[in-house]
Design a protein around this motif. Structure first.
Motif, PDB file in Angstrom:
ATOM      1  N   ARG A   8       0.827  -1.211   0.000  1.00 37.60           N
ATOM      2  CA  ARG A   8       0.000   0.000   0.000  1.00 37.60           C
ATOM      3  C   ARG A   8       0.860   1.260   0.000  1.00 37.60           C
ATOM      4  O   ARG A   8       0.689   2.128  -0.834  1.00 37.60           O
ATOM      5  N   LYS A   9       1.837   1.342   0.912  1.00 35.07           N
ATOM      6  CA  LYS A   9       2.634   2.563   1.030  1.00 35.07           C
ATOM      7  C   LYS A   9       3.974   2.494   0.296  1.00 35.07           C
ATOM      8  O   LYS A   9       4.563   3.519  -0.007  1.00 35.07           O
ATOM      9  N   GLY A  10       4.476   1.302   0.060  1.00 34.46           N
ATOM     10  CA  GLY A  10       5.704   1.145  -0.711  1.00 34.46           C
ATOM     11  C   GLY A  10       6.981   1.590  -0.026  1.00 34.46           C
ATOM     12  O   GLY A  10       8.026   1.641  -0.657  1.00 34.46           O
ATOM     13  N   ALA A  11       6.931   1.913   1.276  1.00 39.51           N
ATOM     14  CA  ALA A  11       8.115   2.443   1.947  1.00 39.51           C
ATOM     15  C   ALA A  11       8.781   1.454   2.889  1.00 39.51           C
ATOM     16  O   ALA A  11       9.917   1.675   3.306  1.00 39.51           O
ATOM     17  N   GLY A  38       4.309   1.429  -4.387  1.00 35.36           N
ATOM     18  CA  GLY A  38       3.204   1.527  -3.456  1.00 35.36           C
ATOM     19  C   GLY A  38       1.993   2.094  -4.168  1.00 35.36           C
ATOM     20  O   GLY A  38       2.139   2.944  -5.048  1.00 35.36           O
ATOM     21  N   LEU A  39       0.810   1.623  -3.804  1.00 34.79           N
ATOM     22  CA  LEU A  39      -0.395   2.189  -4.413  1.00 34.79           C
ATOM     23  C   LEU A  39      -0.645   3.598  -3.896  1.00 34.79           C
ATOM     24  O   LEU A  39      -1.189   4.438  -4.598  1.00 34.79           O
ATOM     25  N   GLU A  40      -0.267   3.855  -2.646  1.00 34.08           N
ATOM     26  CA  GLU A  40      -0.362   5.183  -2.042  1.00 34.08           C
ATOM     27  C   GLU A  40       1.001   5.469  -1.418  1.00 34.08           C
ATOM     28  O   GLU A  40       1.151   5.455  -0.200  1.00 34.08           O
ATOM     29  N   PRO A  41       2.038   5.685  -2.233  1.00 34.22           N
ATOM     30  CA  PRO A  41       3.411   5.713  -1.716  1.00 34.22           C
ATOM     31  C   PRO A  41       3.688   6.844  -0.724  1.00 34.22           C
ATOM     32  O   PRO A  41       3.178   7.951  -0.856  1.00 34.22           O
ATOM     33  N   LYS A  66       7.856   4.583  -4.528  1.00 24.79           N
ATOM     34  CA  LYS A  66       7.417   5.159  -5.805  1.00 24.79           C
ATOM     35  C   LYS A  66       6.041   4.628  -6.168  1.00 24.79           C
ATOM     36  O   LYS A  66       5.675   3.539  -5.747  1.00 24.79           O
ATOM     37  N   PRO A  67       5.305   5.378  -6.951  1.00 24.67           N
ATOM     38  CA  PRO A  67       3.994   4.889  -7.395  1.00 24.67           C
ATOM     39  C   PRO A  67       4.158   3.810  -8.467  1.00 24.67           C
ATOM     40  O   PRO A  67       5.197   3.718  -9.133  1.00 24.67           O
ATOM     41  N   LEU A  68       3.142   3.019  -8.618  1.00 20.03           N
ATOM     42  CA  LEU A  68       3.154   1.915  -9.591  1.00 20.03           C
ATOM     43  C   LEU A  68       3.508   2.399 -10.989  1.00 20.03           C
ATOM     44  O   LEU A  68       4.229   1.726 -11.718  1.00 20.03           O
ATOM     45  N   ASN A  84      -3.061  -8.173   1.749  1.00 22.51           N
ATOM     46  CA  ASN A  84      -4.400  -8.510   1.262  1.00 22.51           C
ATOM     47  C   ASN A  84      -5.260  -7.293   0.977  1.00 22.51           C
ATOM     48  O   ASN A  84      -6.122  -7.337   0.105  1.00 22.51           O
ATOM     49  N   GLU A  85      -5.042  -6.199   1.708  1.00 21.26           N
ATOM     50  CA  GLU A  85      -5.922  -5.038   1.553  1.00 21.26           C
ATOM     51  C   GLU A  85      -5.836  -4.393   0.181  1.00 21.26           C
ATOM     52  O   GLU A  85      -6.747  -3.679  -0.206  1.00 21.26           O
TER      53      GLU A  85
END
Length: 138
Positions: A8-11, A38-41, A66-68, A84-85
């Motif tokens: 979700r956050k990618g960090a 991350g989807l919401e980085p 980074k964003p997708l 899973n979220e």
């Protein structure tokens, strides 16, 4: 082979998975391009994440959330969803060869002990995912 890790956050989880996968696959002689997103980085990488990765010799240069859209997600051979979220939110990502879902929970804190446990869990999960043997430490 191109492999992408998404959280979700990618960090934290995705960055750890990227660094760990690079070393594990390189040590196994497997050529791969590894990405994370991350989807919401988040805006930055927590210094504690870098610290626990470096403890085990994982390279951290160039790791940042980074964003997708900043990774070549349309060309991925393997897409690994780390929680899973966001599984349903990633259905639009065309990963034609292989898609994996690993339910690795977001750490409750950025404490060093918590991040060490997370790092070791991700390493174990990736060894199983890519069928890699653990190196013996003699």
């Amino acid at each position: 082979m191109k492999i992408g890790f998404v959280s979700r956050k990618g960090a934290v989880r995705a960055l750890m998975a990227e660094a760990i996968a690079r070393k594990l696959l390189q040590d196994a002689g497997i050529k791969a391009e590894i990405y994370s997103a991350g989807l919401e980085p988040e805006r930055s990488t927590p210094r504690e994440v870098i610290e626990v990765l470096r403890e085990k010799g994982y390279l951290t240069r160039g790791l940042y959330p980074k964003p997708l859209r900043k990774i070549p997600y349309k060309q991925l051979d393997v897409l690994v969803i780390l929680d899973n979220e966001i599984k349903e939110k990633c259905e639009f990502v065309p990963s034609h060869k292989r898609r994996e879902n690993l339910a690795i929970e977001e750490p409750k804190s950025l404490s060093i002990p918590e991040l060490r446990r997370l790092r070791d869990k991700i390493e174990q999960e990736l060894r199983e995912l890519f069928k890699l043997e653990a190196k013996s430490s003699k």
